[in-house]
Design an enzyme around this catalytic site. Sequence first.
Site, short mmCIF file in Angstrom:
data_model
loop_
_atom_site.label_atom_id
_atom_site.label_comp_id
_atom_site.label_asym_id
_atom_site.label_seq_id
_atom_site.Cartn_x
_atom_site.Cartn_y
_atom_site.Cartn_z
N TYR A 249 0.96 -1.25 -0.11
CA TYR A 249 0.20 0.04 0.07
C TYR A 249 0.89 1.33 0.00
CZ TYR A 249 -2.76 3.71 1.97
OH TYR A 249 -3.66 4.90 2.08
N HIS A 250 1.80 1.48 0.89
CA HIS A 250 2.85 2.47 0.85
C HIS A 250 3.62 2.63 -0.44
CE1 HIS A 250 6.77 0.96 1.76
NE2 HIS A 250 7.22 2.30 1.98
#
Length: 349
Positions: A215-216
Site C-alpha cells: 500500500y505504501h
Amino acid sequence: MAHGVTAMEIACGVTAESHNGFTSSAYHANVFFDGRFLIQAARRGASRWHVRVNVTQFGGFCAANSLILNASFFRYTMGLLELLTTGYEFEAAKKWCAGMEYPLIMISFAYVVTIWSIKFFMADRKPFDLQRPLNIWNAGLAIFSIFGFIRLTPTFLGEILNKGIQSTYTTIGPLQEDNVAGYWTFLWVFSKIPELVDTIFIVLRKKPLMFMHWYHHALTGYFSFVNYSTNNAYMIWVVWINYFIHSFMYSYYMLRSFRFRVPPQVAQLITGAQIVQFLITHAVMAHLAILVLTHPGNDFAVTFKGFFIGAFMEITYLMLWFQFYHKSYIANGGKKYNDHQAAVKGKKQ
C-alpha cells in the site's frame, strides 16, 4: 492496412523543454517494439522531439493505442534521460513529473496486479533464493539514501538558519531549485518507481506480503510526483527525513540479506523512527494548514490536491505503522522478539 512499410506521425504532444544549452538537432534514437514497428525520434531545434512510427507488420489493422502508448513511453524515457544527464532544471523536472501523473497511476495498478499474480504463481513453487541480487539491491539503495541525505542536508539546514524553519514548508527555493539539493529532491521523487522492485523480491522469495508494505509503495510514488510537480513545499520534509530513515533501513536490510543476525532492537528503532517521521510531517502540515486558513492573502506554496493526498497518506501510514509496531514489539512479548529468540534457540540446538 496492407503489409508493407508505411509511416505515421503520432500527434500526442511529443515535446521536451531544452535546458542547460542542450540544443543539438542531431540527437537521434531508434527503438524497436515487438518487431512490429520502429519508433524514430530526432531532436529538432531546442524544444521539440519529432516522433515517427514506421509500421512494418500489422495483421490487417493498426493498433493506434499501442503506438501512442509506446511513443509516450519513449517520450517520457528520453525526457528523463535528458534531465538526469544534461543538467538539472526545476521547471523542466516539474513538467516531466506532471506528465507522469496518469502513467504513474497505471504503473501503480500494474504493480499491484503483478505482485499478486506472482504470489499466486509462486503458491505451489519453491521460493527463489536471490541472495546476490538482493545484496546488490539493498546496498545500492542504502548508498543512494546516504548520498541523498548528505547532499540535501547542508541546503536544508542553511534554509532554516537563514530564513527560518517556516520557509522550508511555505516557499519554493533552493531545496527545489538548487543544482545539488533540488537535483537530489528530484531523484528522490523518481526513486519511488524503481523502489517498487522491493516487493518483487518479497513475493519471489515467498516472504510474508503485508498490506502496509505494498500500500505504501503504491501510494508514495503518486504522492511524490503530484506534490513535486505542483509546488508543494512541505514535501521537502518528507524527502529529507525519508532519506535519513532509508539510510539506516536499507543498511539494515543489506545486513539481513548478507545473513547477519541483527538484534530485533535495531528493527524496532527503525520502525520507531518511521513513526516519528510521520509525527513530524503531521506537525508541519498542521501548522501549514493553520497558516493558510489564518493568512488567506499569502501565497503559500501548497495546493489543495497536493495537501489532501499528503494528509491522507500520512494519516493512514501513521495508523498502519502504529499497528505494526504494537504487533511486532509489544503484544504478547512482540512477534519480532519471539521469532528472534526461537531462531537463537534453534541455532544452539
